[in-house]
Design a protein around this motif. Structure first.
Motif, PDB file in Angstrom:
ATOM      1  N   GLY A 120      32.882  23.283  40.696  1.00 24.04           N
ATOM      2  CA  GLY A 120      33.652  22.712  39.600  1.00 24.04           C
ATOM      3  C   GLY A 120      33.590  23.543  38.336  1.00 24.04           C
ATOM      4  N   SER A 121      32.666  24.497  38.285  1.00 25.73           N
ATOM      5  CA  SER A 121      32.598  25.366  37.107  1.00 25.73           C
ATOM      6  C   SER A 121      33.629  26.482  37.228  1.00 25.73           C
ATOM      7  N   ARG A 122      33.847  27.159  36.112  1.00 25.68           N
ATOM      8  CA  ARG A 122      34.795  28.278  36.097  1.00 25.68           C
ATOM      9  C   ARG A 122      34.027  29.576  35.885  1.00 25.68           C
ATOM     10  N   ILE A 123      34.481  30.604  36.598  1.00 25.34           N
ATOM     11  CA  ILE A 123      33.843  31.912  36.487  1.00 25.34           C
ATOM     12  C   ILE A 123      34.904  32.970  36.193  1.00 25.34           C
ATOM     13  N   ARG A 124      34.446  34.087  35.656  1.00 25.03           N
ATOM     14  CA  ARG A 124      35.284  35.254  35.440  1.00 25.03           C
ATOM     15  C   ARG A 124      34.374  36.480  35.476  1.00 25.03           C
ATOM     16  N   ALA A 125      34.986  37.649  35.482  1.00 24.12           N
ATOM     17  CA  ALA A 125      34.180  38.866  35.592  1.00 24.12           C
ATOM     18  C   ALA A 125      34.670  39.939  34.643  1.00 24.12           C
ATOM     19  N   THR A 126      33.732  40.809  34.298  1.00 19.35           N
ATOM     20  CA  THR A 126      34.066  42.054  33.611  1.00 19.35           C
ATOM     21  C   THR A 126      33.719  43.186  34.567  1.00 19.35           C
ATOM     22  N   ALA A 127      34.386  44.318  34.388  1.00 18.11           N
ATOM     23  CA  ALA A 127      34.130  45.481  35.240  1.00 18.11           C
ATOM     24  C   ALA A 127      33.984  46.714  34.359  1.00 18.11           C
ATOM     25  N   THR A 128      33.043  47.570  34.743  1.00 18.53           N
ATOM     26  CA  THR A 128      32.802  48.831  34.059  1.00 18.53           C
ATOM     27  C   THR A 128      32.596  49.907  35.115  1.00 18.53           C
ATOM     28  N   PHE A 129      33.336  51.000  35.004  1.00 22.97           N
ATOM     29  CA  PHE A 129      33.092  52.131  35.903  1.00 22.97           C
ATOM     30  C   PHE A 129      31.820  52.821  35.433  1.00 22.97           C
ATOM     31  N   TRP A 184      39.738  33.108  34.033  1.00 26.82           N
ATOM     32  CA  TRP A 184      38.800  32.126  34.571  1.00 26.82           C
ATOM     33  C   TRP A 184      39.372  31.557  35.863  1.00 26.82           C
ATOM     34  N   ILE A 185      38.514  31.340  36.853  1.00 26.86           N
ATOM     35  CA  ILE A 185      38.927  30.618  38.062  1.00 26.86           C
ATOM     36  C   ILE A 185      37.899  29.534  38.348  1.00 26.86           C
ATOM     37  N   GLU A 186      38.381  28.401  38.821  1.00 26.66           N
ATOM     38  CA  GLU A 186      37.485  27.300  39.162  1.00 26.66           C
ATOM     39  C   GLU A 186      36.961  27.492  40.577  1.00 26.66           C
ATOM     40  N   VAL A 187      35.672  27.249  40.747  1.00 28.25           N
ATOM     41  CA  VAL A 187      35.053  27.274  42.070  1.00 28.25           C
ATOM     42  C   VAL A 187      35.096  25.849  42.606  1.00 28.25           C
ATOM     43  N   THR A 188      35.782  25.661  43.724  1.00 28.30           N
ATOM     44  CA  THR A 188      35.994  24.321  44.274  1.00 28.30           C
ATOM     45  C   THR A 188      35.099  24.055  45.480  1.00 28.30           C
ATOM     46  N   GLN A 189      34.906  22.780  45.755  1.00 31.72           N
ATOM     47  CA  GLN A 189      34.134  22.407  46.950  1.00 31.72           C
ATOM     48  C   GLN A 189      34.858  22.874  48.209  1.00 31.72           C
ATOM     49  N   GLU A 190      36.177  22.839  48.194  1.00 32.49           N
ATOM     50  CA  GLU A 190      36.931  23.316  49.356  1.00 32.49           C
ATOM     51  C   GLU A 190      36.629  24.792  49.643  1.00 32.49           C
TER      52      GLU A 190
END
Length: 153
Positions: A106-115, A26-32
């Motif tokens: 301020g929310s957190r996002i993450r990703a999945t990947a599929t070839f 997870w990573i937070e998306v910041t206003q900066e």
């Protein structure tokens, strides 16, 4: 997060088609981040950069640019895998891209990947990778995109 998976050769890559490679941290998306992206692209729409006005807007606060979220795909991919063959890996473009849900600052996002596909071309090997970017605690993803990479040499 564990180390990214190193894919040693073309045969291993082809064997992974259809399999989910993994899920990022997870990573937070910041206003900066949003403000810096606005400066870099010239997109200063109030919904992204005007914190006070956005409180009264449709999302109750500022949201990330869709293209900011999309621009994180290379970082997400690097968390999940590395290609250990070929001379270069080039961003060849995008297939389908859908921004299916706004990402509140301020929310957190993450990703999945599929070839999805691996295709032999005269220029090299073309890889189609599907990314699904999710928002923590939200059922519908933020972005669903197909990235196209060309492996040369």
């Amino acid at each position: 997060m564990s180390s990214p998976r190193t894919i040693a050769d073309l045969e291993e890559l082809k064997a992974l088609v259809g399999q989910q490679i993994g899920t990022t941290d997870w990573i937070e998306v910041t206003q900066e981040q949003v403000d810096l992206f606005a400066d870099a692209t010239g997109d200063h729409q109030w919904i992204h950069v005007d914190v006070e006005r956005a409180k009264e807007g449709p999302f109750g606060g500022t949201i990330a640019h869709g293209f900011l979220t999309l621009s994180m795909l290379p970082s997400f991919g690097a968390q999940l895998f590395s290609i250990g063959f070929g001379a270069a890996r080039l961003n060849y473009g995008l297939g389908t891209v859908r921004f299916t849900n706004p990402v509140p600052v301020g929310s957190r996002i993450r990703a999945t990947a599929t070839f999805e596909e691996v295709n032999d071309l005269p220029k090299g090997t073309q890889v189609l990778t599907r990314y699904v970017v999710e928002i923590e605690g939200v059922e519908r993803p933020a972005v669903v995109a197909q990235q196209i990479t060309l492996i040369t040499g």
